[in-house]
Scaffold this motif. Sequence first.
Motif, PDB file in Angstrom:
ATOM      1  N   TYR A 101      -0.161   8.401 -14.656  1.00 13.48           N
ATOM      2  CA  TYR A 101       0.876   9.347 -15.094  1.00 13.48           C
ATOM      3  C   TYR A 101       2.246   8.889 -14.610  1.00 13.48           C
ATOM      4  CZ  TYR A 101       1.343  11.271 -10.371  1.00 13.48           C
ATOM      5  OH  TYR A 101       1.599  11.424  -9.024  1.00 13.48           O
TER       6      TYR A 101
ATOM      7  N   LEU B 225       3.985  13.310   2.572  1.00 14.03           N
ATOM      8  CA  LEU B 225       3.258  13.409   1.300  1.00 14.03           C
ATOM      9  C   LEU B 225       2.295  12.228   1.164  1.00 14.03           C
ATOM     10  CD1 LEU B 225       4.879  14.155  -2.166  1.00 14.03           C
ATOM     11  CD2 LEU B 225       3.197  12.367  -1.928  1.00 14.03           C
TER      12      LEU B 225
ATOM     13  N   GLN C 229      -0.575  12.448   3.669  1.00 15.31           N
ATOM     14  CA  GLN C 229      -1.566  13.435   3.237  1.00 15.31           C
ATOM     15  C   GLN C 229      -2.380  12.903   2.057  1.00 15.31           C
ATOM     16  OE1 GLN C 229       0.000  16.686   1.058  1.00 15.31           O
ATOM     17  NE2 GLN C 229      -1.889  17.883   1.092  1.00 15.31           N
ATOM     18  N   ALA C 230      -1.690  12.250   1.128  1.00 14.29           N
ATOM     19  CA  ALA C 230      -2.370  11.685  -0.036  1.00 14.29           C
ATOM     20  C   ALA C 230      -3.405  10.663   0.410  1.00 14.29           C
ATOM     21  CB  ALA C 230      -1.354  11.049  -0.977  1.00 14.29           C
TER      22      ALA C 230
ATOM     23  N   ASN D  63      -6.445  12.427   2.096  1.00 13.90           N
ATOM     24  CA  ASN D  63      -7.269  13.048   1.041  1.00 13.90           C
ATOM     25  C   ASN D  63      -8.042  11.995   0.269  1.00 13.90           C
ATOM     26  OD1 ASN D  63      -6.289  15.531   1.698  1.00 13.90           O
ATOM     27  ND2 ASN D  63      -4.958  15.738  -0.089  1.00 13.90           N
ATOM     28  N   ASN D  64      -7.326  10.961  -0.156  1.00 15.28           N
ATOM     29  CA  ASN D  64      -7.938   9.953  -1.009  1.00 15.28           C
ATOM     30  C   ASN D  64      -9.083   9.231  -0.296  1.00 15.28           C
ATOM     31  OD1 ASN D  64      -6.036  10.764  -2.801  1.00 15.28           O
ATOM     32  ND2 ASN D  64      -4.902   8.845  -2.877  1.00 15.28           N
TER      33      ASN D  64
ATOM     34  N   LEU E 150       0.940   4.064  -5.981  1.00 16.25           N
ATOM     35  CA  LEU E 150       2.084   4.896  -6.343  1.00 16.25           C
ATOM     36  C   LEU E 150       3.351   4.037  -6.278  1.00 16.25           C
ATOM     37  CD1 LEU E 150       3.185   7.897  -6.740  1.00 16.25           C
ATOM     38  CD2 LEU E 150       3.428   7.946  -4.245  1.00 16.25           C
TER      39      LEU E 150
ATOM     40  N   PHE F 278       8.231   8.684 -10.379  1.00 18.28           N
ATOM     41  CA  PHE F 278       6.946   8.202  -9.884  1.00 18.28           C
ATOM     42  C   PHE F 278       6.133   7.623 -11.027  1.00 18.28           C
ATOM     43  CE2 PHE F 278       7.742  11.875  -7.012  1.00 18.28           C
ATOM     44  CZ  PHE F 278       7.675  11.224  -5.788  1.00 18.28           C
TER      45      PHE F 278
ATOM     46  N   GLN G 140       1.994   6.646 -11.045  1.00 14.20           N
ATOM     47  CA  GLN G 140       0.819   6.601 -10.183  1.00 14.20           C
ATOM     48  C   GLN G 140      -0.447   6.318 -10.976  1.00 14.20           C
ATOM     49  OE1 GLN G 140      -0.159  10.126  -7.757  1.00 14.20           O
ATOM     50  NE2 GLN G 140      -0.776   8.766  -6.094  1.00 14.20           N
TER      51      GLN G 140
ATOM     52  N   LEU H 291      -4.589   6.367 -10.311  1.00 12.76           N
ATOM     53  CA  LEU H 291      -5.621   6.850  -9.393  1.00 12.76           C
ATOM     54  C   LEU H 291      -6.989   6.577  -9.996  1.00 12.76           C
ATOM     55  CD1 LEU H 291      -3.875  10.243  -8.629  1.00 12.76           C
ATOM     56  CD2 LEU H 291      -4.277   8.449  -6.923  1.00 12.76           C
TER      57      LEU H 291
ATOM     58  N   LEU I 183      -7.727  16.503  -8.727  1.00 13.72           N
ATOM     59  CA  LEU I 183      -6.425  16.008  -8.294  1.00 13.72           C
ATOM     60  C   LEU I 183      -5.387  16.134  -9.415  1.00 13.72           C
ATOM     61  CD1 LEU I 183      -4.658  14.801  -6.153  1.00 13.72           C
ATOM     62  CD2 LEU I 183      -5.646  12.558  -6.614  1.00 13.72           C
TER      63      LEU I 183
ATOM     64  N   SER J 200      -4.121  19.599  -9.294  1.00 14.46           N
ATOM     65  CA  SER J 200      -3.190  19.761  -8.162  1.00 14.46           C
ATOM     66  C   SER J 200      -1.839  19.126  -8.468  1.00 14.46           C
ATOM     67  CB  SER J 200      -3.753  19.107  -6.900  1.00 14.46           C
ATOM     68  OG  SER J 200      -4.899  19.765  -6.472  1.00 14.46           O
ATOM     69  N   LEU J 201      -1.877  17.936  -9.033  1.00 16.40           N
ATOM     70  CA  LEU J 201      -0.638  17.215  -9.325  1.00 16.40           C
ATOM     71  C   LEU J 201       0.218  17.978 -10.331  1.00 16.40           C
ATOM     72  CD1 LEU J 201      -2.069  13.593  -9.450  1.00 16.40           C
ATOM     73  CD2 LEU J 201      -0.250  14.366  -7.911  1.00 16.40           C
TER      74      LEU J 201
ATOM     75  N   ASP K 187       2.058  20.658  -8.535  1.00 19.37           N
ATOM     76  CA  ASP K 187       2.831  20.272  -7.357  1.00 19.37           C
ATOM     77  C   ASP K 187       4.315  20.248  -7.722  1.00 19.37           C
ATOM     78  OD1 ASP K 187       4.035  18.955  -5.168  1.00 19.37           O
ATOM     79  OD2 ASP K 187       2.140  17.957  -4.722  1.00 19.37           O
TER      80      ASP K 187
ATOM     81  N   ARG L  79       6.804  19.319  -6.085  1.00 17.50           N
ATOM     82  CA  ARG L  79       7.612  18.231  -5.536  1.00 17.50           C
ATOM     83  C   ARG L  79       7.971  17.201  -6.611  1.00 17.50           C
ATOM     84  NH1 ARG L  79       3.788  17.260  -0.425  1.00 17.50           N
ATOM     85  NH2 ARG L  79       2.271  17.668  -2.080  1.00 17.50           N
ATOM     86  N   HIS L  80       7.319  17.320  -7.747  1.00 20.04           N
ATOM     87  CA  HIS L  80       7.731  16.522  -8.911  1.00 20.04           C
ATOM     88  C   HIS L  80       7.603  17.386 -10.163  1.00 20.04           C
ATOM     89  CE1 HIS L  80       3.381  14.771  -9.621  1.00 20.04           C
ATOM     90  NE2 HIS L  80       3.384  16.065  -9.474  1.00 20.04           N
TER      91      HIS L  80
END
Length: 140
Positions: free
Chosen positions: A17, A33, A36-37, A40-41, A50, A57, A59, A61, A71, A74-75, A78, A80-81
């Motif tokens: 994405y 961030l 944490q990523a 989690n990953n 990323l 961004f 990314q 995955l 995920l 969640s993304l 989120d 933050r973007h």
Amino acid sequence: LSLFEDAPRLDLSHCLYISRYSGVVGQTGLRSLLQQARENNQRLGITGGLVFDGERFVQWLEGPGDAIDRLIVSLRHDDRHHDFVLLSEGPLAARRYRRWASGYAEPDSVDHFEQCVQADPSPETVWTGFRTLFSAADVE
Ligand SMILES: Cc1cc2nc3c(=O)[nH]c(=O)nc-3n(C[C@H](O)[C@H](O)[C@H](O)COP(=O)(O)O)c2cc1C
């Protein structure tokens, strides 16, 4: 019963994405961030990379299907973007970036990055741009 309970699952998915940084977290926010990523990953068996130019961004995955699906949700939420554009998702035959729980690179080629984040990019274009960026840049 399996002798290999810890073996990575064979069902493998991916997503690719692009999005735009919201600017609501500073440089330290970005660090945490990423931290944490990565945690989690690692826990979820997700790898990928990323790329961030300070504004946008890109990314990639890859990992177990249900983990990738969750995920993505969640993304999407989120804040933050924003301008989240999912370019590709679905089954994957083999991992491309098994070394990184979330590799992070800042683009050293403006051209290849622009190729990724131009208006309405095709998935193929972004994937090619991402791969080029990720092999050329200093990945940490
Ligand atoms: C640009 C960007 C990249 C992210 N990459 C990941 C990632 O690779 N892995 C991850 O677990 N969370 C990542 N996150 C954070 C997720 O959006 C989310 O906050 C996190 O997975 C926790 O989700 P939850 O609160 O729904 O459990 C990223 C967030 C942003 C803004």
